[in-house]
Design a protein around this motif. Structure first.
Motif, PDB file in Angstrom:
ATOM      1  N   LEU A  38     -13.109  14.887 -43.579  1.00  0.00           N
ATOM      2  CA  LEU A  38     -12.639  14.330 -44.841  1.00  0.00           C
ATOM      3  C   LEU A  38     -11.157  14.607 -45.030  1.00  0.00           C
ATOM      4  O   LEU A  38     -10.681  15.690 -44.682  1.00  0.00           O
ATOM      5  CB  LEU A  38     -13.406  14.960 -46.010  1.00  0.00           C
ATOM      6  CG  LEU A  38     -14.925  14.869 -45.939  1.00  0.00           C
ATOM      7  CD1 LEU A  38     -15.557  15.848 -46.910  1.00  0.00           C
ATOM      8  CD2 LEU A  38     -15.348  13.448 -46.246  1.00  0.00           C
ATOM      9  N   PRO A  39     -10.432  13.662 -45.627  1.00  0.00           N
ATOM     10  CA  PRO A  39      -9.023  13.948 -45.930  1.00  0.00           C
ATOM     11  C   PRO A  39      -8.939  15.062 -46.966  1.00  0.00           C
ATOM     12  O   PRO A  39      -9.732  15.105 -47.903  1.00  0.00           O
ATOM     13  CB  PRO A  39      -8.511  12.613 -46.496  1.00  0.00           C
ATOM     14  CG  PRO A  39      -9.725  11.878 -46.941  1.00  0.00           C
ATOM     15  CD  PRO A  39     -10.864  12.353 -46.090  1.00  0.00           C
ATOM     16  N   ARG A  40      -8.024  16.007 -46.773  1.00  0.00           N
ATOM     17  CA  ARG A  40      -7.867  17.111 -47.731  1.00  0.00           C
ATOM     18  C   ARG A  40      -7.307  16.618 -49.058  1.00  0.00           C
ATOM     19  O   ARG A  40      -7.578  17.191 -50.089  1.00  0.00           O
ATOM     20  CB  ARG A  40      -6.970  18.194 -47.166  1.00  0.00           C
ATOM     21  CG  ARG A  40      -7.647  19.021 -46.115  1.00  0.00           C
ATOM     22  CD  ARG A  40      -6.858  20.302 -45.904  1.00  0.00           C
ATOM     23  NE  ARG A  40      -7.446  21.094 -44.861  1.00  0.00           N
ATOM     24  CZ  ARG A  40      -8.327  22.063 -45.079  1.00  0.00           C
ATOM     25  NH1 ARG A  40      -8.716  22.323 -46.281  1.00  0.00           N
ATOM     26  NH2 ARG A  40      -8.802  22.755 -44.076  1.00  0.00           N
ATOM     27  N   VAL A  41      -6.525  15.558 -49.006  1.00  0.00           N
ATOM     28  CA  VAL A  41      -5.953  14.967 -50.213  1.00  0.00           C
ATOM     29  C   VAL A  41      -6.375  13.512 -50.248  1.00  0.00           C
ATOM     30  O   VAL A  41      -6.182  12.787 -49.272  1.00  0.00           O
ATOM     31  CB  VAL A  41      -4.410  15.066 -50.196  1.00  0.00           C
ATOM     32  CG1 VAL A  41      -3.811  14.393 -51.416  1.00  0.00           C
ATOM     33  CG2 VAL A  41      -3.973  16.511 -50.090  1.00  0.00           C
ATOM     34  N   VAL A  42      -6.989  13.096 -51.359  1.00  0.00           N
ATOM     35  CA  VAL A  42      -7.395  11.703 -51.479  1.00  0.00           C
ATOM     36  C   VAL A  42      -6.141  10.848 -51.601  1.00  0.00           C
ATOM     37  O   VAL A  42      -5.302  11.091 -52.467  1.00  0.00           O
ATOM     38  CB  VAL A  42      -8.324  11.486 -52.688  1.00  0.00           C
ATOM     39  CG1 VAL A  42      -8.652  10.017 -52.843  1.00  0.00           C
ATOM     40  CG2 VAL A  42      -9.589  12.288 -52.515  1.00  0.00           C
ATOM     41  N   ALA A  43      -6.010   9.908 -50.722  1.00  0.00           N
ATOM     42  CA  ALA A  43      -4.867   9.006 -50.724  1.00  0.00           C
ATOM     43  C   ALA A  43      -5.372   7.573 -50.803  1.00  0.00           C
ATOM     44  O   ALA A  43      -6.560   7.315 -50.644  1.00  0.00           O
ATOM     45  CB  ALA A  43      -4.053   9.213 -49.445  1.00  0.00           C
ATOM     46  N   GLU A  44      -4.444   6.672 -51.052  1.00  0.00           N
ATOM     47  CA  GLU A  44      -4.842   5.266 -51.117  1.00  0.00           C
ATOM     48  C   GLU A  44      -5.297   4.764 -49.757  1.00  0.00           C
ATOM     49  O   GLU A  44      -6.037   3.808 -49.660  1.00  0.00           O
ATOM     50  CB  GLU A  44      -3.679   4.423 -51.641  1.00  0.00           C
ATOM     51  CG  GLU A  44      -3.383   4.677 -53.101  1.00  0.00           C
ATOM     52  CD  GLU A  44      -2.229   3.853 -53.614  1.00  0.00           C
ATOM     53  OE1 GLU A  44      -1.608   3.120 -52.824  1.00  0.00           O
ATOM     54  OE2 GLU A  44      -1.951   3.944 -54.810  1.00  0.00           O
ATOM     55  N   SER A  45      -4.836   5.415 -48.711  1.00  0.00           N
ATOM     56  CA  SER A  45      -5.214   5.018 -47.363  1.00  0.00           C
ATOM     57  C   SER A  45      -5.657   6.268 -46.601  1.00  0.00           C
ATOM     58  O   SER A  45      -4.878   7.201 -46.447  1.00  0.00           O
ATOM     59  CB  SER A  45      -4.013   4.363 -46.672  1.00  0.00           C
ATOM     60  OG  SER A  45      -4.351   3.968 -45.380  1.00  0.00           O
ATOM     61  N   ALA A  46      -6.910   6.310 -46.177  1.00  0.00           N
ATOM     62  CA  ALA A  46      -7.453   7.474 -45.474  1.00  0.00           C
ATOM     63  C   ALA A  46      -8.683   7.039 -44.688  1.00  0.00           C
ATOM     64  O   ALA A  46      -9.260   5.991 -44.953  1.00  0.00           O
ATOM     65  CB  ALA A  46      -7.822   8.569 -46.468  1.00  0.00           C
TER      66      ALA A  46
ATOM     67  N   GLN B 180     -12.989  19.575 -41.925  1.00  0.00           N
ATOM     68  CA  GLN B 180     -14.204  19.307 -41.161  1.00  0.00           C
ATOM     69  C   GLN B 180     -15.295  20.265 -41.618  1.00  0.00           C
ATOM     70  O   GLN B 180     -15.086  21.479 -41.647  1.00  0.00           O
ATOM     71  CB  GLN B 180     -13.934  19.440 -39.671  1.00  0.00           C
ATOM     72  CG  GLN B 180     -12.965  18.395 -39.183  1.00  0.00           C
ATOM     73  CD  GLN B 180     -12.756  18.453 -37.688  1.00  0.00           C
ATOM     74  OE1 GLN B 180     -13.149  19.393 -37.012  1.00  0.00           O
ATOM     75  NE2 GLN B 180     -12.130  17.422 -37.158  1.00  0.00           N
ATOM     76  N   VAL B 181     -16.427  19.707 -41.995  1.00  0.00           N
ATOM     77  CA  VAL B 181     -17.571  20.490 -42.455  1.00  0.00           C
ATOM     78  C   VAL B 181     -18.810  20.024 -41.708  1.00  0.00           C
ATOM     79  O   VAL B 181     -18.871  18.894 -41.227  1.00  0.00           O
ATOM     80  CB  VAL B 181     -17.773  20.368 -43.986  1.00  0.00           C
ATOM     81  CG1 VAL B 181     -16.617  21.028 -44.732  1.00  0.00           C
ATOM     82  CG2 VAL B 181     -17.908  18.919 -44.409  1.00  0.00           C
ATOM     83  N   GLN B 182     -19.806  20.897 -41.601  1.00  0.00           N
ATOM     84  CA  GLN B 182     -21.039  20.503 -40.918  1.00  0.00           C
ATOM     85  C   GLN B 182     -22.257  21.143 -41.541  1.00  0.00           C
ATOM     86  O   GLN B 182     -22.168  22.173 -42.193  1.00  0.00           O
ATOM     87  CB  GLN B 182     -20.968  20.783 -39.430  1.00  0.00           C
ATOM     88  CG  GLN B 182     -21.050  22.231 -39.029  1.00  0.00           C
ATOM     89  CD  GLN B 182     -21.022  22.388 -37.521  1.00  0.00           C
ATOM     90  OE1 GLN B 182     -20.359  21.640 -36.811  1.00  0.00           O
ATOM     91  NE2 GLN B 182     -21.743  23.372 -37.021  1.00  0.00           N
TER      92      GLN B 182
END
Length: 158
Positions: free
Chosen positions: A68-76, A5-7
């Motif tokens: 944002l997901p920490r690891v890019v996955a096919e489903s996120a 989480q970033v802002q």
């Protein structure tokens, strides 16, 4: 799945919209979502719409948040939130075909898988989510959720 989480604090200045887009692009790239990814392209458009609404219609500072997901996955799922200091709710607005504004939240409604708003402190928070779905092809697919109750209406945050 772990989420980052970033802002970003947004000043009440229309020039902040460009800064918010650049900031969001860099955060997406840092999480492994490239600028040519359809998810990134759609998210940047949504950032532009929601930040524009916050700075133009409230005239007050806002906060842009990305989950944002920490690891890019096919489903996120990627979540975007804009919190501002106005307690005025999004109001349906009918726009003439010749008008150049007033379609921002209708666009959000059409592009996001889910969106909504809620009171937050003395203001409100508008959020939307985009799902990345598994796809057998090489390109990334963005899932499209059910149509909302607002389909066909244009909104303006006032």
């Amino acid at each position: 799945m772990q989420v980052l989480q970033v802002q970003l604090e947004i000043r009440p200045d229309p020039a902040e919209v460009g800064r918010a887009r650049s900031w969001a692009r860099s955060r997406l790239a840092g999480s492994g979502i490239g600028s040519d990814d359809p998810l990134a392209e759609t998210l940047i458009l949504l950032v532009s719409e929601l930040v524009t609404n916050a700075v133009v219609h409230t005239g007050r500072p806002a906060v842009l948040r990305l989950s944002l997901p920490r690891v890019v996955a096919e489903s996120a799922t990627v979540r975007l939130e804009v919190a501002d200091h106005s307690d005025r709710a999004p109001v349906p607005r009918c726009v003439d075909g010749d008008q150049t504004g007033g379609r921002g939240l209708a666009l959000v409604d059409g592009l996001a898988d889910r969106w909504g708003w809620s009171p937050e402190g003395s203001g409100k928070r508008i959020w939307c989510e985009l799902d990345r779905c598994e796809d057998s092809g090489e390109s990334t697919t963005i899932c499209v959720g059910d149509a909302s109750a607002y389909e066909g209406l244009a909104f303006e945050v006032v």
